[in-house]
Design a protein around this motif. Structure first.
Motif, mmCIF file in Angstrom:
data_model
loop_
_atom_site.group_PDB
_atom_site.id
_atom_site.type_symbol
_atom_site.label_atom_id
_atom_site.label_comp_id
_atom_site.label_asym_id
_atom_site.label_seq_id
_atom_site.Cartn_x
_atom_site.Cartn_y
_atom_site.Cartn_z
ATOM 1 N N UNK A 1 -65.552 39.022 39.007
ATOM 2 C CA UNK A 1 -64.835 39.199 40.272
ATOM 3 C C UNK A 1 -65.785 39.564 41.411
ATOM 4 N N UNK A 2 -66.652 40.549 41.172
ATOM 5 C CA UNK A 2 -67.531 41.030 42.242
ATOM 6 C C UNK A 2 -68.607 40.015 42.625
ATOM 7 N N UNK A 3 -68.888 39.085 41.735
ATOM 8 C CA UNK A 3 -69.964 38.127 42.009
ATOM 9 C C UNK A 3 -69.600 37.080 43.064
ATOM 10 N N UNK A 4 -68.353 37.079 43.501
ATOM 11 C CA UNK A 4 -67.997 36.157 44.588
ATOM 12 C C UNK A 4 -68.273 36.782 45.954
ATOM 13 N N UNK A 5 -68.571 38.091 45.978
ATOM 14 C CA UNK A 5 -68.667 38.805 47.256
ATOM 15 C C UNK A 5 -69.874 38.401 48.076
ATOM 16 N N UNK A 6 -71.062 38.412 47.491
ATOM 17 C CA UNK A 6 -72.271 38.073 48.246
ATOM 18 C C UNK A 6 -72.256 36.615 48.706
ATOM 19 N N UNK A 7 -71.920 35.646 47.830
ATOM 20 C CA UNK A 7 -71.821 34.262 48.331
ATOM 21 C C UNK A 7 -70.833 34.115 49.486
ATOM 22 N N UNK A 8 -69.711 34.823 49.418
ATOM 23 C CA UNK A 8 -68.726 34.726 50.491
ATOM 24 C C UNK A 8 -69.245 35.377 51.771
ATOM 25 N N UNK B 1 -79.228 31.243 46.251
ATOM 26 C CA UNK B 1 -77.860 31.626 46.613
ATOM 27 C C UNK B 1 -77.676 31.649 48.128
ATOM 28 N N UNK B 2 -78.602 32.306 48.818
ATOM 29 C CA UNK B 2 -78.506 32.365 50.273
ATOM 30 C C UNK B 2 -78.729 30.994 50.896
ATOM 31 N N UNK B 3 -79.598 30.200 50.277
ATOM 32 C CA UNK B 3 -79.958 28.900 50.836
ATOM 33 C C UNK B 3 -78.846 27.862 50.690
#
Length: 363
Positions: free
Chosen positions: A57-64, A210-212
């Protein structure tokens, strides 16, 4: 679907996404306490619950967050030299200054940890040497033991996101040009690099795969003036599909196919949380809370400076030997830390709104 709901959805998401970031750093499945590795994944229920919340669940936070940052950076504006320089000037206040302040705070805490009277509580730091090189490196990639800082993070670990975001802002003319010229082709290529983690082979601190991908993805929507909230509003089944993916993801962390499944889940999860939040806002089931919005960056920047340390002290003192006790610590500690961060934020804001504004980038 109007831009008002789009704006409210983005605003509302800020605090829940920060809570997700706190959960990522609150993962206690495997911990290194004073040089001793303690594992709680020996209990399947503990492994499942913590994986579900901290690693799924929390792993969607940074990409979003990257997606929203890219979207807002390019939304409703053309791109010229003057606009670019104006955006850079604004980001000095909103990104660079808070980044420097909070990493400096992290280094000051480190100085306390390596003090002769305190160092015995932090045996992993016995070989650490404080000098100008270690001070400067702490603002980009600190040389702390990997179990204390991660593989390529500044000393205040969560701020790697701000570091990468600043690099992306500097590269924004290239991103804009690629999207304008190659259009969706740019996103497809970057998406493939992210999905198969190819960026790990040639990425570097300040620009990860991920950021790219997710910042340019948001940029693509912003440049083309796509209201992603309006587009997602018709995808009612996505949250149900995502929940099934999330369950399988949480129980298959050791399987070879998990990395691909997890990345599919990240995409579905991002769509799901945007859909659910916008739906609740549209039906007046939830409201935007200005205090939580204002405090989001403060919680983000402060929480990890003491979350892990306090959690380790609690575990050393309580020595949990049951799944219930471990899960209780796992859920309670982030709640306590978030509440403390909010109290500190409120106190600083009341004492000196100017100082608070500088620390949070004027948010």
């Amino acid at each position: 679907m109007n831009d008002s709901l789009l704006s409210k959805t983005i605003s509302y998401l800020r605090f829940p996404l920060i809570v997700g970031v706190v959960l990522i750093h609150g993962n206690i499945l495997v911990m290194n306490i004073q040089g001793t590795v303690i594992r709680y994944d020996r209990w399947p229920i503990v492994a499942f619950v913590i994986n579900l919340f901290s690693s799924v669940f929390a792993d969607i936070c940074v990409p979003l967050f990257f997606f929203i940052s890219g979207f807002l950076f390019f939304f409703n504006s053309d791109f010229s030299k003057e606009i670019y320089l104006g955006k850079l000037k604004k980001r000095v206040k909103t990104l660079l200054v808070p980044y420097l302040i909070w990493n400096f705070v992290g280094f000051m805490i480190l100085l306390i940890q390596v003090h002769p009277k305190v160092i015995r509580f932090f045996p992993l730091l016995k070989e650490y040497r404080v000098d100008i090189t270690s001070f400067l490196s702490s603002f980009w990639v600190t040389n702390l033991p990997i179990s204390m800082s991660g593989p390529a993070n500044p000393i205040n670990t969560p701020l790697w996101f701000i570091r990468d975001l600043m690099v992306l802002v500097l590269l924004s003319p290239i991103i804009w040009w690629l999207i304008k010229r190659l259009k969706l082709g740019t996103i497809i290529v970057l998406g493939i690099i992210w999905f198969f983690t190819l960026g790990d082979k040639f990425g570097f601190p300040g620009l990860c795969h991920q950021s790219l991908f997710f910042f340019p993805l948001g940029a693509y929507f912003g440049i083309n003036r796509f209201n992603f909230v309006g587009m997602i509003s018709k995808w009612q089944l996505i949250p149900f599909i995502y929940f099934g993916i999330a369950i399988v993801d949480a129980v298959s962390k050791t399987e070879s196919y998990n990395a691909a499944l997890h990345n599919v889940g990240v995409l579905f999860g991002m769509v799901s949380i945007v859909y659910l939040v916008s739906l609740l806002l549209r039906n007046n089931k939830i409201q935007v809370n200005n205090f939580l919005i204002g405090a989001s960056f403060f919680v983000y920047a402060l929480h990890n400076l003491f979350l892990g340390k306090v959690t380790k002290i609690i575990i050393m003192y309580l020595r949990p030997e049951s799944p219930i006790m471990v899960l209780l610590i796992y859920f309670v500690m982030p709640i306590i830390v978030i509440i403390l961060c909010l109290i500190i934020y409120k106190a600083i804001d009341k004492f000196s709104p100017l100082i608070c504004s500088v620390m949070t980038g004027g948010r």
